[in-house]
Design an enzyme around this catalytic site. Sequence first.
Site, short mmCIF file in Angstrom:
data_model
loop_
_atom_site.label_atom_id
_atom_site.label_comp_id
_atom_site.label_asym_id
_atom_site.label_seq_id
_atom_site.Cartn_x
_atom_site.Cartn_y
_atom_site.Cartn_z
N PHE A 46 7.10 2.69 -4.42
CA PHE A 46 8.40 2.65 -3.81
C PHE A 46 8.79 4.15 -3.88
O PHE A 46 9.67 3.91 -3.43
CB PHE A 46 9.23 1.80 -4.41
CG PHE A 46 8.96 -0.05 -3.97
CD1 PHE A 46 8.63 0.01 -2.72
CD2 PHE A 46 8.36 -0.70 -4.24
CE1 PHE A 46 8.77 -1.38 -1.38
CE2 PHE A 46 8.39 -2.12 -3.50
CZ PHE A 46 8.54 -2.51 -2.55
N ASP A 79 0.90 -1.49 0.07
CA ASP A 79 -0.15 0.02 0.35
C ASP A 79 0.82 1.50 -0.42
O ASP A 79 2.03 1.67 0.29
CB ASP A 79 -0.92 0.25 1.09
CG ASP A 79 -0.22 0.13 2.10
OD1 ASP A 79 0.85 -0.39 2.83
OD2 ASP A 79 -0.95 0.46 3.71
N HIS A 103 10.40 -9.36 1.01
CA HIS A 103 10.54 -7.80 0.65
C HIS A 103 11.71 -6.70 0.82
O HIS A 103 12.52 -7.09 1.86
CB HIS A 103 9.63 -6.98 1.81
CG HIS A 103 8.77 -5.76 1.32
ND1 HIS A 103 9.42 -4.44 1.87
CD2 HIS A 103 8.08 -5.26 0.72
CE1 HIS A 103 8.63 -3.69 1.23
NE2 HIS A 103 7.59 -3.59 0.72
N TYR A 158 3.14 4.34 0.27
CA TYR A 158 3.82 5.44 1.86
C TYR A 158 2.78 6.21 2.83
O TYR A 158 1.50 7.35 2.13
CB TYR A 158 4.94 6.20 1.42
CG TYR A 158 6.13 5.30 0.48
CD1 TYR A 158 5.72 4.74 1.37
CD2 TYR A 158 6.44 6.43 -0.43
CE1 TYR A 158 7.82 3.70 0.47
CE2 TYR A 158 7.47 5.41 -1.50
CZ TYR A 158 8.44 4.24 -0.68
OH TYR A 158 9.50 3.85 -1.22
#
Length: 224
Positions: free
Chosen positions: A77, A64, A186, A66
């Site tokens: 990202f 989801d 991740h 930031y």
Amino acid sequence: MPPISGEWAKALSGEFRKPYYRELFQKIGEEYNTRRVFPDPDDIFNAFHFTPLEQVKVVILGQDPYHGDGQAHGLCFSVKPEVDIPPSLVNIYKELEDDLGCYIPNNGYLEKWARQGVMLLNTVLTVRAHQANSHRGIGWEEFTDAAIRVLAAQERPMVFILWGRPAQAKKMYLDGTRHLILEAPHPSPLSAYKGFFGSRPFSRTNQYLEEHGLTPIDWQIENV
């Protein structure tokens, strides 16, 4: 929310008419009217706006947006050039340096990737300020699952980069005989050392694209 256009609009037109999407649209409107929500409404669908369906060569799946002030702008990202580079992207840049020798830039703005056919898609497209995963389960997952199914159905070779369990849960929609699927932990500081570092996703992606007669991605983000 500015509407999705072009081939994406055609491919997802059925979703816009479904009850879940109408409920999602109403819920998101209420959230923006009563809470601080990221990203800006005009940026929600940037992953679709910046990377038209017919141009997608690579898909990077995030979770989801930031949830810090000024960070999210609709590409997973990525942050705008004036925003500090988040820890997960710091680790992505470290792996990119080790993998391809790219220098680590002074910004985290990944539009260059998106414009080359790298779709930077979160599975949930909005979030309340300072509340990670706060918009999980309100309908975004159903919508982005539909987008992933559209991508998976494309005849041309494509690379799907799945970092972390939420992204890897989408593997069920993908055909590994048609597309390249790259999985790793991740890039978060909590998990990057468990196999993200050393996974070489950027060189592996480019090798696959070149093997299939496609132009490789120029992964270098330049300083600003």
